[in-house]
Motif scaffolding. Structure first.
Motif, PDB file in Angstrom:
ATOM      1  N   LYS B   3       0.825  -1.205   0.000  1.00 54.54           N
ATOM      2  CA  LYS B   3       0.000   0.000   0.000  1.00 54.54           C
ATOM      3  C   LYS B   3       0.867   1.266   0.000  1.00 54.54           C
ATOM      4  CE  LYS B   3      -4.395   1.483   1.772  1.00 54.54           C
ATOM      5  NZ  LYS B   3      -5.326   1.497   2.904  1.00 54.54           N
ATOM      6  N   ARG B   6       2.085   1.849  -3.415  1.00 54.54           N
ATOM      7  CA  ARG B   6       1.052   2.345  -4.311  1.00 54.54           C
ATOM      8  C   ARG B   6       0.815   3.836  -4.082  1.00 54.54           C
ATOM      9  NH1 ARG B   6      -3.337  -1.738  -3.915  1.00 54.54           N
ATOM     10  NH2 ARG B   6      -1.617  -3.096  -4.517  1.00 54.54           N
ATOM     11  N   THR B   9       3.808   5.769  -5.635  1.00 55.34           N
ATOM     12  CA  THR B   9       3.748   5.949  -7.092  1.00 55.34           C
ATOM     13  C   THR B   9       2.593   6.867  -7.485  1.00 55.34           C
ATOM     14  OG1 THR B   9       2.508   3.895  -7.268  1.00 55.34           O
ATOM     15  CG2 THR B   9       4.850   3.781  -7.756  1.00 55.34           C
ATOM     16  N   SER B  73      -5.905  -0.561  -9.642  1.00 58.29           N
ATOM     17  CA  SER B  73      -4.602  -1.184  -9.387  1.00 58.29           C
ATOM     18  C   SER B  73      -4.571  -2.661  -9.788  1.00 58.29           C
ATOM     19  CB  SER B  73      -4.221  -1.029  -7.917  1.00 58.29           C
ATOM     20  OG  SER B  73      -5.208  -1.628  -7.103  1.00 58.29           O
ATOM     21  N   TRP B  78      -1.581  -2.332 -16.488  1.00 57.40           N
ATOM     22  CA  TRP B  78      -0.381  -1.790 -15.861  1.00 57.40           C
ATOM     23  C   TRP B  78       0.893  -2.273 -16.552  1.00 57.40           C
ATOM     24  CZ3 TRP B  78       0.107   2.360 -13.202  1.00 57.40           C
ATOM     25  CH2 TRP B  78      -0.966   2.837 -12.453  1.00 57.40           C
TER      26      TRP B  78
END
Lengths: 163, 163
Positions: B3, B6, B9, B73, B78
């Motif tokens: 987390k 994430r 980024t 996500s 991705w």
């Protein structure tokens, strides 16, 4: 199959090396003596910072491209090569853009800034800069192909194993 | 752990988006009316092809950066984002280089080509172009960090599994 791929990437790297090396040499050797109302002056690539940057970038990429040719195929350094390819492609692309921006002003001038085109006075010099740009551009395309290929081979196992 | 990464980024992407968007806006809004011996003329970014390229590149990268912010996500896209990040970083870097090359001539001139520096006449315009360049440069650094981070996370499982 693995061997064909290796020969393919080796060929791409050889061509990229040849392209960046010739871009460097053509740009370094570009100079012309022009006479303007009985005053003669010489133009050289080193008069323009963007052209100097082009030479330095292409020389660095050539040295890198030369060294990578001798990297054994079992080496663990190949993982690093992907990152290095990316950095040097960026360097090459940025140097070509800077040179292209200046060459465009040299060819067409910029009326709002009052910069006159100079290619009429020094045609040979302009042709050499154009040649260096074309060679650099070919090198850039080779490196882009190599990068896309690396990304393809790196992403493939990830897609298969589903992380 | 996942987390924190994430969020990290996402923050980088937010900052990159803000930087490229402000670079676009600052460059588009850059204009100045200068008077030169009773003749007044206006300089705009669109007079210079390199500046137009800068605006187009930064606008494209902004739109891309905005869209990526909303990618869930879990999405398989991705994997594509790594390749797209690379392409757009290259675009951003090349547009910044072209603009920098022209801005350098605007600031210092080029005596061998007979191009005079113009920043003395249009100081406000020059400051705006410099501001746009700084914003674009910040965006470039953000995207470079994101790319290096992607390469790091992609290469890691490969290093562990020893293909």
């Amino acid at each position: 199959m693995g061997k064909t791929k290796r020969i393919f990437t080796l060929l791409l790297r050889l061509m990229a090396f040849a392209a960046t090396l010739s871009a460097t040499i053509v740009m370094v050797s570009s100079h012309e003596t022009a006479s303007f109302f009985a005053v003669s002056f010489e133009v050289k690539y080193s008069d323009t910072p963007a052209f100097k940057y082009f030479v330095i970038a292409n020389a660095i990429v050539s040295i890198y491209g030369f060294l990578v040719l001798f990297l054994p195929s079992e080496s663990l350094l190949w993982r690093l090569v992907v990152a290095l390819d990316m950095v040097f492609t960026l360097l090459l692309g940025s140097s070509i853009s800077a040179t292209l921006a200046i060459a465009q002003v040299g060819k067409k001038g910029n009326s709002s800034a009052g910069w006159l085109p100079v290619c009429g006075q020094v045609p040979k010099y302009c042709h050499q800069v154009t040649g260096a740009l074309v060679a650099g551009f070919i090198g850039l395309i080779m490196y882009l192909l190599l990068l896309l290929y690396s990304i393809h081979t790196i992403l493939n196992p990830l897609l298969l194993q589903k992380t």
